[in-house]
Design a protein around this motif. Structure first.
Motif, PDB file in Angstrom:
ATOM      1  N   ILE A  80     -67.893  54.368  -4.440  1.00  0.00           N
ATOM      2  CA  ILE A  80     -68.426  53.498  -3.393  1.00  0.00           C
ATOM      3  C   ILE A  80     -67.543  52.263  -3.263  1.00  0.00           C
ATOM      4  O   ILE A  80     -67.258  51.584  -4.251  1.00  0.00           O
ATOM      5  N   LEU A  81     -67.149  51.956  -2.037  1.00  0.00           N
ATOM      6  CA  LEU A  81     -66.380  50.751  -1.742  1.00  0.00           C
ATOM      7  C   LEU A  81     -67.255  49.806  -0.926  1.00  0.00           C
ATOM      8  O   LEU A  81     -67.746  50.162   0.138  1.00  0.00           O
ATOM      9  N   PHE A  82     -67.462  48.604  -1.453  1.00  0.00           N
ATOM     10  CA  PHE A  82     -68.261  47.588  -0.784  1.00  0.00           C
ATOM     11  C   PHE A  82     -67.342  46.623  -0.040  1.00  0.00           C
ATOM     12  O   PHE A  82     -66.420  46.053  -0.638  1.00  0.00           O
ATOM     13  N   GLY A 108     -69.774  56.772 -11.032  1.00  0.00           N
ATOM     14  CA  GLY A 108     -70.049  55.344 -10.897  1.00  0.00           C
ATOM     15  C   GLY A 108     -68.816  54.488 -10.719  1.00  0.00           C
ATOM     16  O   GLY A 108     -68.677  53.440 -11.348  1.00  0.00           O
ATOM     17  N   HIS A 109     -67.910  54.931  -9.857  1.00  0.00           N
ATOM     18  CA  HIS A 109     -66.693  54.150  -9.594  1.00  0.00           C
ATOM     19  C   HIS A 109     -66.926  53.320  -8.337  1.00  0.00           C
ATOM     20  O   HIS A 109     -67.023  53.846  -7.227  1.00  0.00           O
ATOM     21  N   THR A 110     -67.031  52.008  -8.491  1.00  0.00           N
ATOM     22  CA  THR A 110     -67.293  51.126  -7.360  1.00  0.00           C
ATOM     23  C   THR A 110     -66.311  49.957  -7.376  1.00  0.00           C
ATOM     24  O   THR A 110     -65.970  49.431  -8.427  1.00  0.00           O
ATOM     25  N   LEU A 111     -65.878  49.566  -6.192  1.00  0.00           N
ATOM     26  CA  LEU A 111     -65.009  48.403  -6.022  1.00  0.00           C
ATOM     27  C   LEU A 111     -65.532  47.589  -4.854  1.00  0.00           C
ATOM     28  O   LEU A 111     -66.273  48.103  -4.000  1.00  0.00           O
ATOM     29  N   TRP A 150     -63.201  58.209  -0.789  1.00  0.00           N
ATOM     30  CA  TRP A 150     -64.457  57.526  -1.099  1.00  0.00           C
ATOM     31  C   TRP A 150     -65.623  58.380  -0.637  1.00  0.00           C
ATOM     32  O   TRP A 150     -65.522  59.118   0.346  1.00  0.00           O
ATOM     33  N   ASP A 151     -66.736  58.271  -1.339  1.00  0.00           N
ATOM     34  CA  ASP A 151     -67.974  58.915  -0.896  1.00  0.00           C
ATOM     35  C   ASP A 151     -68.692  58.049   0.131  1.00  0.00           C
ATOM     36  O   ASP A 151     -69.244  58.553   1.101  1.00  0.00           O
ATOM     37  N   ALA A 190     -65.416  59.215   3.666  1.00  0.00           N
ATOM     38  CA  ALA A 190     -66.641  58.500   3.317  1.00  0.00           C
ATOM     39  C   ALA A 190     -67.651  58.466   4.455  1.00  0.00           C
ATOM     40  O   ALA A 190     -67.292  58.429   5.636  1.00  0.00           O
ATOM     41  N   ASP A 191     -68.920  58.442   4.070  1.00  0.00           N
ATOM     42  CA  ASP A 191     -69.986  58.047   4.974  1.00  0.00           C
ATOM     43  C   ASP A 191     -70.021  56.519   5.012  1.00  0.00           C
ATOM     44  O   ASP A 191     -69.557  55.846   4.081  1.00  0.00           O
TER      45      ASP A 191
END
Length: 261
Positions: A80-82, A108-111, A150-151, A190-191
């Motif tokens: 997930i990319l924020f 759980g890979h998030t940036l 990315w998801d 990604a969605d």
């Protein structure tokens, strides 16, 4: 790529987002804002200027479970990319969500990319090459993370703009920026999730006619984010709305004043 579970991403956001009443705001108007912009909502708002200020939020995250059994449903996104500003950066939201995903057995890979006060059109310029080689462009378009894909890409707009009239330049720029980011997210596999922000507890003293109190501000924000998500969800790309602000409305209506201190 796994399809995002919108209900769960809402639960995670509500779990990790900071207290809407504990904000520290820069009361300086945006230097690029045109003076005396006329809202296109009510006749008595003709003299109400629309100003934009930087978002600054502080607070402590809750440690409640996302679900009673402590599990995250299968099929939830791992990467997930924020993209947003301090409304996302507060409490290192992306790391809290990464920890929850890892505890549930996911990657759980998030940036995050969250400069203070940033708007979506500014992020879009950073991502599409208009601003040169930026960190966001590397993560979303050109770098190794983009190649891995990315998801989910989460888009969070500056806290006042979504509730502005649709004819107001800031709103138009928001939609244009979000459209660019949606397309780039789709190219990365990604969605897109639109992160609905929350209103200020006592309204917005910079725009007292447009946002006189929390309920009015939240209604305008909710309508604006819902409209934005609907406009983006027309190309076959999956676009979801995480109505975090509406969860804060529930707290407000329950009279939980402690949550707003």
């Amino acid at each position: 790529m796994n399809r995002v579970h919108p209900t769960t991403i809402l639960a995670l956001f509500v779990l990790a987002c900071s207290d809407p009443g504990s904000s520290e705001q820069d009361t300086t108007s945006d230097p690029d804002a045109a003076p005396d912009v006329t809202p296109d909502l009510l006749e008595d708002e003709a003299d109400a200027p629309i100003d934009v200020q930087d978002d600054e939020i502080v607070g402590d995250a809750s440690e409640e479970d996302v679900e009673e059994d402590g599990e995250i449903p299968d099929g939830f996104a791992d990467r997930i990319l924020f993209i947003g500003n301090s409304y996302t950066a507060a409490n290192t939201l992306h790391l809290i969500i990464a920890d929850l995903l890892i505890e549930a057995g996911h990657e759980g890979h998030t940036l995050d990319v969250t400069p203070g006060g940033y708007r979506l059109e500014q992020h879009a310029a950073d991502a599409d090459g208009s601003s040169g080689d930026t960190r966001l462009r590397d993560l979303l378009v050109t770098g190794e993370e983009a190649t891995l894909g990315w998801d989910v890409v989460v888009l969070q707009q500056q806290s006042q703009v979504a509730g502005f009239p649709r004819t107001e330049p800031y709103w138009i720029a928001m939609e244009e920026g979000a459209t660019i980011l949606r397309d780039l997210a789709s190219d990365a596999g990604a969605d897109t999730v639109i992160f609905m922000t929350w209103g200020r507890r006592d309204g917005d003293d910079m725009n007292p006619t447009l946002y006189p109190d929390f309920p009015t501000m939240q209604t305008r924000l909710s309508d604006g984010y819902t409209d934005l998500a609907s406009r983006l969800d027309v190309t076959g790309d999956a676009v979801f709305l995480a109505p975090v602000g509406e969860s804060f409305r529930s707290i407000y209506l329950e009279g939980d004043t402690a949550a707003f201190e």
